[in-house]
Design a protein around this motif. Sequence first.
Motif, PDB file in Angstrom:
ATOM      1  N   ILE B  17       0.821  -1.204   0.000  1.00 38.12           N
ATOM      2  CA  ILE B  17       0.000   0.000   0.000  1.00 38.12           C
ATOM      3  C   ILE B  17       0.858   1.259   0.000  1.00 38.12           C
ATOM      4  O   ILE B  17       0.343   2.364   0.094  1.00 38.12           O
ATOM      5  CB  ILE B  17      -0.950   0.021   1.216  1.00 38.12           C
ATOM      6  N   HIS B  20       5.316   3.023   3.555  1.00 37.08           N
ATOM      7  CA  HIS B  20       6.683   3.315   4.010  1.00 37.08           C
ATOM      8  C   HIS B  20       6.944   2.930   5.462  1.00 37.08           C
ATOM      9  O   HIS B  20       7.933   3.363   6.035  1.00 37.08           O
ATOM     10  CB  HIS B  20       7.047   4.794   3.818  1.00 37.08           C
ATOM     11  N   VAL B  44      10.855   2.538  -0.652  1.00 35.48           N
ATOM     12  CA  VAL B  44       9.686   2.171  -1.442  1.00 35.48           C
ATOM     13  C   VAL B  44       9.554   3.172  -2.575  1.00 35.48           C
ATOM     14  O   VAL B  44       9.471   4.372  -2.345  1.00 35.48           O
ATOM     15  CB  VAL B  44       8.412   2.171  -0.576  1.00 35.48           C
ATOM     16  N   PRO B 181       8.880  -1.793  -3.232  1.00 38.40           N
ATOM     17  CA  PRO B 181       9.772  -1.718  -2.075  1.00 38.40           C
ATOM     18  C   PRO B 181      11.066  -2.452  -2.402  1.00 38.40           C
ATOM     19  O   PRO B 181      11.028  -3.519  -3.029  1.00 38.40           O
ATOM     20  CB  PRO B 181       9.005  -2.454  -0.963  1.00 38.40           C
ATOM     21  N   CYS B 263       5.699  -4.796   8.223  1.00 38.08           N
ATOM     22  CA  CYS B 263       5.000  -4.516   6.959  1.00 38.08           C
ATOM     23  C   CYS B 263       3.487  -4.548   7.145  1.00 38.08           C
ATOM     24  O   CYS B 263       2.890  -5.558   7.507  1.00 38.08           O
ATOM     25  CB  CYS B 263       5.406  -5.523   5.898  1.00 38.08           C
ATOM     26  N   ILE B 267       3.045  -7.918   2.805  1.00 38.49           N
ATOM     27  CA  ILE B 267       3.435  -8.319   1.456  1.00 38.49           C
ATOM     28  C   ILE B 267       4.683  -9.189   1.483  1.00 38.49           C
ATOM     29  O   ILE B 267       5.098  -9.714   0.472  1.00 38.49           O
ATOM     30  CB  ILE B 267       3.708  -7.095   0.563  1.00 38.49           C
TER      31      ILE B 267
HETATM   32  S1  SF4 Z   1       6.281  -3.038   1.833  1.00 35.30           S
HETATM   33 FE1  SF4 Z   1       4.748  -3.132   3.494  1.00 35.30          FE
HETATM   34  S2  SF4 Z   1       5.391  -1.573   5.007  1.00 35.30           S
HETATM   35 FE2  SF4 Z   1       6.503  -1.187   3.063  1.00 35.30          FE
HETATM   36  S3  SF4 Z   1       5.250   0.307   1.969  1.00 35.30           S
HETATM   37 FE3  SF4 Z   1       4.589  -1.695   1.230  1.00 35.30          FE
HETATM   38  S4  SF4 Z   1       2.881  -2.267   2.595  1.00 35.30           S
HETATM   39 FE4  SF4 Z   1       3.938  -0.557   3.612  1.00 35.30          FE
END
Ligand code: SF4
Lengths: 241, 496
Positions: B17, B20, B44, B181, B263, B267
């Motif tokens: 999403i 960050h 990201v 990311p 996270c 993901i």
């Molecule tokens: S990898 Fe996970 S924590 Fe990082 S921006 Fe994406 S959803 Fe958010």
Amino acid sequence: MTNYLLFIALPYASLAVFLVGSIYRYINRGFSVSSISSQFLEGRKLFWGSQPFHWGLFVLFFGHLIAFLFPRAVIAWNGQPVRLLILEITAFSFGLCALLGLILLVNRRLTSRRVQMVTSKMDIVVFIVLLTQIISGLLVAYHNRWGSSWFAAFLTPYLRSIFVFNPQIDAVASVNSLSLQIHIVSAFSLIAIIPFTRFIHFLVYPIDYVWRSYQQVIWNWNRKNIRTSRSHSEGHRSLNN
Amino acid sequence: MDIRSQISMVFHLDKCIGCHTCSIACKNIWTDRKGAEYMWWNNVETKPGTGYPTKWEDQEIYKGGWEKDGDSVSLKGAGKLRGLKNIFHNPHMPVLDDYYEPWTYKYQDLFTAPEGDDQPTARPVSLVTGEQMDVQAGPNWDDDLGGSKDYARQDVNMKALSSAEQEAMFQLERMTFQYLPRICNHCLNPACVASCPSGALYKRGEDGIVLINQERCRAWRMCVTACPYKKSYYNWHTGKSEKCVLCYPRLESGQAPACFHSCVGRIRYLGVLLYDADKIEKAASAPDDQLVDAHLDIYLDPFDPEVIKQAKANGIADSTIEAAQKSPVYKFVKVWKLALPLHPEFRTLPNLFYVPALLPTMATVANGVYDTTSKSLWNGVESNRLPMKYLASLFSAGNTSKIVEVMKRLMAVRLHRRGLTVGDLNSAEISTAMNEVQMNGDTADAIFRLTALATFDERFVIPPAHREESIEMLENTADVKGNTGFGFKERPARGL
Ligand code: SF4
Ligand code: SF4
């Protein structure tokens, strides 16, 4: 008296400091042994300063080393005026390169705000010693011709006498050249401050990269190397354990 | 066969999403220090976009990674000769401005400003020089700017598309983006390790984590150039390079790395892959269109008795083999074939794999009419918002068929689940989609489960580090049998 101080006491003192200090720093202050490059903060000006400076010094260093190790060969080479001239001109131009590079590097330190943030007091000492060293060297080369010949004839015996613990300073003491004396004194000072400055990085020039394999794998703990009873020589400890 | 174990990762991009949280978790633990402020071991990016550092993917600029060199590979911008030649000035090294100048705000001014007509403000000041500055860029400066001129259109992967295709991609109705990311890939053929003149970088034998020995780093900065993902960073204050350590202290004690743990989109997956180290060179030098297959071919089946036997002979612990069998990464990458490496053409054989985002289209535009009455749930993968060629440039070295295959598998899972949960789809359509990718319902359900419902322990299968046994390298424990605790250096023999 001054001669004894400058040409016997100083060399031995600085060599001792250099040896003890460098080894101590390498073993106990490993983290501080670095070229602490500032290219990341400023790259353009560094190129014009660092390249001529380092390559100039590189050639000059080995020039001095060769004259120190193989004086006869150098004198023999200089037997023909053309070859002497080629050698002298090459050496002198690399000296100019180093000087030019150094001036650009000083200028870079003075003008780049970011580089100033990573400039230490010892960096200033380094600049002063290097400037003295290179300028005095160029003056010697210009005034006391031809340096490559008389270095091999006079200085090599003097330097060698130091290393065999039987210092003979008559030759250097009798030379009537202030710039030469400065050159020698600042050379030994430079050696003395190696353990306290970024000069240390030239001792760790990564020449072993040439024969190392590209990929490096380190096993923290290797099941194949588990010791069998009482056989403490079997296997070897990995480096970073 | 030289079997080793590797901690590897999968990021499921459909679930990211872009919050960050991962970056912040990492920053708080590892890089909240002087000289490291600008580093984001986890960052990201928005794709299409230029990324961090700007245009990192463009190896014409940064000369990272390997290039094919006959039957082997050679470093593009570093190596023995080039490295030692460029040691006084590294011409391809990114500088601070290629990342961004880190800053903070003069918060004190909010309290100490004299009374006046205006609200006091906290001006930004540079964390390098301490001087006031105008903020020009940040680590996620192109966040969400999927259609922008300065960022999206400058994306290096756009080169894979014709200009007509690019225009189509930026039509208002199609405009889209996905998050990407990135952390260090802990590669099997790490360019950073190979480029380090002083040998400070190394790969850990046990788990494949790539680390920099801070005592041996001499600031020759070659790893910064050589890593094509720009995941080795130079600390301008300490004069040492640093990189993602995959939170190895956490891993050794059985915890997931901070970015995985935190996270929000869940993901991230982490697990062991067993691989054959003898195949590395061959895989790294495969032709572009076979790169992905050659790379994935390195990883071995942890259920194969022959593999297990060899692995044990090579000193891999039973617990690690067990972890490899439960590894979610093995499932995503090898069994389900849903995840691909990022930019395999850099030839470092990365161990972080991505499930690409589906981004399907439902409507068509004809004669300016936006028509949502499509015959099926979604249009085919070819009309997905991100062109297959673009994704192929990211994840399969330009091999579009690989991406299409993954997309079709992902789509089959969705159609299957839609059939089960909503039931509004024509069953022939579902079975056609499933048959095309030769997937059965159970597999699709398992994929759904691990994608959508997986618990913490299913997502992170971390083998124990067995540090408690490492004493056996120094001493045979049988030798000290009969000794008494820690207090005695000798056997408690009877005195004279
Ligand atoms: S990898 Fe996970 S924590 Fe990082 S921006 Fe994406 S959803 Fe958010
Ligand atoms: S991603 Fe870069 S830093 Fe990480 S292992 Fe690969 S080459 Fe090295």
